[in-house]
Design a protein around this motif. Structure first.
Motif, mmCIF file in Angstrom:
data_model
loop_
_atom_site.group_PDB
_atom_site.id
_atom_site.type_symbol
_atom_site.label_atom_id
_atom_site.label_comp_id
_atom_site.label_asym_id
_atom_site.label_seq_id
_atom_site.Cartn_x
_atom_site.Cartn_y
_atom_site.Cartn_z
ATOM 1 N N ALA A 192 14.856 2.321 7.679
ATOM 2 C CA ALA A 192 14.232 3.227 8.649
ATOM 3 C C ALA A 192 14.087 4.593 7.992
ATOM 4 C CB ALA A 192 15.091 3.307 9.897
ATOM 5 N N GLU A 193 13.680 4.563 6.698
ATOM 6 C CA GLU A 193 13.687 5.785 5.902
ATOM 7 C C GLU A 193 12.572 6.766 6.238
ATOM 8 O OE1 GLU A 193 12.758 2.812 4.904
ATOM 9 O OE2 GLU A 193 10.899 2.961 3.772
ATOM 10 N N SER A 194 11.503 6.278 6.887
ATOM 11 C CA SER A 194 10.351 7.162 7.093
ATOM 12 C C SER A 194 9.624 6.824 8.396
ATOM 13 C CB SER A 194 9.364 6.982 5.927
ATOM 14 O OG SER A 194 8.851 5.661 5.962
ATOM 15 N N ASP A 195 8.716 7.731 8.783
ATOM 16 C CA ASP A 195 7.900 7.472 9.979
ATOM 17 C C ASP A 195 7.020 6.249 9.744
ATOM 18 O OD1 ASP A 195 9.048 9.724 10.945
ATOM 19 O OD2 ASP A 195 7.303 11.021 10.651
ATOM 20 N N TRP A 196 6.544 6.108 8.500
ATOM 21 C CA TRP A 196 5.725 4.947 8.138
ATOM 22 C C TRP A 196 6.504 3.668 8.456
ATOM 23 C CZ3 TRP A 196 5.618 0.394 5.693
ATOM 24 C CH2 TRP A 196 4.390 -0.133 5.292
ATOM 25 N N ARG A 197 7.764 3.649 7.997
ATOM 26 C CA ARG A 197 8.586 2.446 8.161
ATOM 27 C C ARG A 197 8.812 2.140 9.643
ATOM 28 N NH1 ARG A 197 8.546 -1.139 4.925
ATOM 29 N NH2 ARG A 197 8.644 0.435 3.317
ATOM 30 N N VAL A 241 5.110 -8.576 3.173
ATOM 31 C CA VAL A 241 4.275 -7.488 3.698
ATOM 32 C C VAL A 241 4.596 -6.186 2.983
ATOM 33 C CG1 VAL A 241 3.878 -8.362 6.042
ATOM 34 C CG2 VAL A 241 5.908 -7.004 5.587
ATOM 35 N N ASP A 242 3.611 -5.299 2.982
ATOM 36 C CA ASP A 242 3.761 -3.940 2.445
ATOM 37 C C ASP A 242 3.882 -3.967 0.921
ATOM 38 O OD1 ASP A 242 4.574 -1.336 1.846
ATOM 39 O OD2 ASP A 242 6.547 -1.535 2.746
ATOM 40 N N ARG A 243 5.074 -3.774 0.370
ATOM 41 C CA ARG A 243 5.225 -3.744 -1.083
ATOM 42 C C ARG A 243 5.125 -5.164 -1.628
ATOM 43 N NH1 ARG A 243 10.558 0.167 -0.628
ATOM 44 N NH2 ARG A 243 9.480 1.823 0.519
ATOM 45 N N MET A 244 4.879 -5.228 -2.917
ATOM 46 C CA MET A 244 4.642 -6.511 -3.580
ATOM 47 C C MET A 244 5.930 -7.004 -4.230
ATOM 48 S SD MET A 244 2.737 -8.788 -4.422
ATOM 49 C CE MET A 244 1.021 -9.060 -4.648
ATOM 50 N N GLU A 289 -4.200 7.793 2.816
ATOM 51 C CA GLU A 289 -3.778 6.898 3.895
ATOM 52 C C GLU A 289 -3.072 5.651 3.377
ATOM 53 O OE1 GLU A 289 -6.120 5.475 7.780
ATOM 54 O OE2 GLU A 289 -7.032 4.835 5.912
ATOM 55 N N CYS A 290 -2.009 5.258 4.091
ATOM 56 C CA CYS A 290 -1.358 3.982 3.826
ATOM 57 C C CYS A 290 -1.052 3.395 5.198
ATOM 58 C CB CYS A 290 -0.081 4.201 3.012
ATOM 59 S SG CYS A 290 0.728 2.665 2.585
ATOM 60 N N ASN A 291 -1.663 2.272 5.494
ATOM 61 C CA ASN A 291 -1.605 1.756 6.859
ATOM 62 C C ASN A 291 -0.385 0.860 7.095
ATOM 63 O OD1 ASN A 291 -2.142 0.081 9.190
ATOM 64 N ND2 ASN A 291 -4.198 0.950 9.148
ATOM 65 N N PHE A 330 1.169 11.049 0.745
ATOM 66 C CA PHE A 330 0.718 9.673 1.011
ATOM 67 C C PHE A 330 1.265 9.220 2.360
ATOM 68 C CE2 PHE A 330 0.732 10.292 -3.491
ATOM 69 C CZ PHE A 330 -0.383 9.617 -3.953
ATOM 70 N N ASP A 331 0.532 8.365 3.011
ATOM 71 C CA ASP A 331 0.793 7.730 4.316
ATOM 72 C C ASP A 331 -0.274 8.163 5.327
ATOM 73 O OD1 ASP A 331 3.003 6.396 3.339
ATOM 74 O OD2 ASP A 331 4.489 7.504 4.526
ATOM 75 N N ALA A 332 -0.455 9.507 5.448
ATOM 76 C CA ALA A 332 -1.400 10.044 6.428
ATOM 77 C C ALA A 332 -1.031 9.634 7.845
ATOM 78 C CB ALA A 332 -2.842 9.644 6.094
ATOM 79 N N GLY A 349 2.942 2.315 -8.152
ATOM 80 C CA GLY A 349 1.492 2.535 -8.145
ATOM 81 C C GLY A 349 1.139 4.012 -8.068
ATOM 82 N N ARG A 350 1.835 4.735 -7.180
ATOM 83 C CA ARG A 350 1.515 6.155 -7.004
ATOM 84 C C ARG A 350 1.921 6.949 -8.253
ATOM 85 N NH1 ARG A 350 3.651 5.861 -0.702
ATOM 86 N NH2 ARG A 350 1.927 4.557 0.002
ATOM 87 N N THR A 351 3.013 6.539 -8.899
ATOM 88 C CA THR A 351 3.438 7.207 -10.140
ATOM 89 C C THR A 351 2.462 6.893 -11.276
ATOM 90 O OG1 THR A 351 5.763 7.256 -9.482
ATOM 91 C CG2 THR A 351 5.310 7.333 -11.852
ATOM 92 N N ASP A 393 -3.031 -1.224 -1.865
ATOM 93 C CA ASP A 393 -3.199 -1.099 -3.312
ATOM 94 C C ASP A 393 -2.659 0.285 -3.701
ATOM 95 O OD1 ASP A 393 -4.045 -0.717 -5.903
ATOM 96 O OD2 ASP A 393 -5.901 -1.849 -5.609
ATOM 97 N N PHE A 394 -1.402 0.315 -4.104
ATOM 98 C CA PHE A 394 -0.716 1.593 -4.322
ATOM 99 C C PHE A 394 -1.241 2.330 -5.549
ATOM 100 C CE2 PHE A 394 2.273 -1.178 -1.989
ATOM 101 C CZ PHE A 394 2.347 -0.445 -0.826
ATOM 102 N N ARG A 395 -1.684 1.581 -6.548
ATOM 103 C CA ARG A 395 -2.257 2.228 -7.730
ATOM 104 C C ARG A 395 -3.567 2.933 -7.347
ATOM 105 N NH1 ARG A 395 -2.858 2.480 -13.533
ATOM 106 N NH2 ARG A 395 -4.229 4.291 -13.576
HETATM 107 O O1 GYE Z 1 4.670 5.103 1.902
HETATM 108 C C1 GYE Z 1 6.873 5.237 2.770
HETATM 109 C C2 GYE Z 1 7.819 4.176 3.139
HETATM 110 O O2 GYE Z 1 6.198 0.959 1.196
HETATM 111 C C3 GYE Z 1 4.116 1.891 1.782
HETATM 112 O O3 GYE Z 1 7.556 3.135 2.214
HETATM 113 C C4 GYE Z 1 5.562 1.890 1.997
HETATM 114 C C5 GYE Z 1 6.229 3.241 1.785
HETATM 115 C C6 GYE Z 1 5.648 4.393 2.555
HETATM 116 O O4 GYE Z 1 9.100 4.554 3.227
HETATM 117 O O5 GYE Z 1 6.726 6.228 3.736
#
Ligand code: GYE
Length: 323
Positions: free
Chosen positions: A43-48, A121-124, A275-277, A255-257, A177-179, A140-142
């Motif tokens: 539950a590290e982020s709003d995205w999560r 889902v989400d990460r690969m 954006e990352c949906n 990232f995330d938007a 990917g983002r790095t 596609d994080f890259r």
């Molecule tokens: O960007 C971040 C979350 O894996 C896409 O994980 C996700 C990332 C997202 O904690 O906010």
């Protein structure tokens, strides 16, 4: 048989916690349901949190699902244990949102041997044998990283800039990917200098802590490339506490938007947000429905995504945002 086992487990759990309704009614209810074990990163982020909510909404009892969520608190060992528990419980499907890419071969081979389909889902993940998972859906994080760097190239060109890079969890696809995107940008622009790089674990608290430490050490910088919105929020708080104006004194890329971040784009505090949906719930539901009907979902599905700066963000986009 599998379903029967899980019914017994659920009933046992309900009886132990003393909140079992009439068992007969329950057996009937769960028997018709598709049981899904979801191993969530944390539950590290709003995205999560938006991602978890989306799964709960789509895989709801009203839609015919019994969803068991395990929060791994960003620890891969906990995810491995959760997957083993799901296998023992005899769930119909396992959904895995993996912390990192590597280290899944053994446990997914166990799921395969038990005949439980695994949807990523989400990460690969990176496994020797692709048949260890049924399919994957995510971003596609890259491409996201490249998108951010394209904006930076347009905005700064070959101006000398000092960049602070707040990374996500090391070894996660979102971080990798983002790095990689930023690294390619640094190679192409010799005038861009990376003055600091460290992981903020995708959390707001860590983002703030890292930027506060940089300011205390009097390290000068012009740009913060933050691999998610929550770390950017922390960075913004640190800048403001030091009397700096985000967007004027320091350019922030994120990232995330998510909705709150888009408000900041509108106010000029975040200059560009890719954006990352996170709304994967209905997508996973569609995959399961296809599998239940004997169909074969595509092995890999990339979600379409956009990006926003002050020139492209509108109230309408923000109002339509579900996260
Ligand atoms: O960007 C971040 C979350 O894996 C896409 O994980 C996700 C990332 C997202 O904690 O906010």
């Amino acid at each position: 048989m599998k379903r029967m086992m899980i019914l017994l487990c659920i009933l046992a759990a309900l009886l132990l916690t003393g909140c079992a309704p009439t068992p007969a009614a329950d057996v009937e209810t769960y028997e018709d349901m598709i049981v899904v074990g979801f191993s969530q990163v944390g539950a590290e982020s709003d995205w999560r949190n938006a991602n978890t909510r989306s799964m709960q909404q789509a895989l709801s009892e009203a839609n015919g699902y019994r969803l068991i969520i395990d929060d791994a608190q960003q620890k891969q060992e906990r995810q491995i244990t959760a997957i083993r528990n799901f296998i023992h419980q005899g769930v119909d499907y396992i959904v895995l949102a993996p912390t990192t890419e590597k280290g899944w071969d053994t446990v997914l081979a166990e799921a395969k041997a038990a005949g439980v389909p695994v949807i990523i889902v989400d990460r690969m993940i990176e496994v020797e044998d692709d048949s260890l998972f049924t399919c994957w859906i995510g971003s596609d994080f890259r491409k996201e990283g490249d998108n951010a760097v394209r904006w930076m190239s347009r905005h700064f060109g070959d101006e000398p800039i000092r960049i602070v890079h707040l990374q996500g969890n090391i070894g996660s696809s979102a971080q990798l990917g983002r790095t990689q995107g930023l690294d390619a940008g640094l190679d192409e622009h010799p005038a861009w200098k990376l003055v600091y790089r460290n992981t903020g674990d995708f959390t707001q608290a860590k983002g703030q802590e890292l930027v506060e430490a940089l300011l205390a050490r009097k390290i000068g910088f012009d740009v913060i490339y933050s691999e998610n919105d929550n770390m950017a929020y922390g960075a913004i708080d640190a800048l403001k506490n030091a009397g700096l104006v985000p967007g004027r004194d320091v350019t922030i890329i994120s990232f995330d938007a998510s909705r709150a971040a888009l408000e900041m784009v509108m106010q000029g505090e975040i200059s560009y947000d890719v954006e990352c949906n996170p709304l994967h719930g209905p997508r996973v539901q569609a995959i399961i429905e296809k599998l239940e009907a004997g169909g074969k979902p595509p092995k890999l599905t990339y979600v379409e995504e956009s990006a926003f700066d002050a020139a492209t963000i509108t109230r309408e986009i923000m109002d339509g945002r579900g996260y």
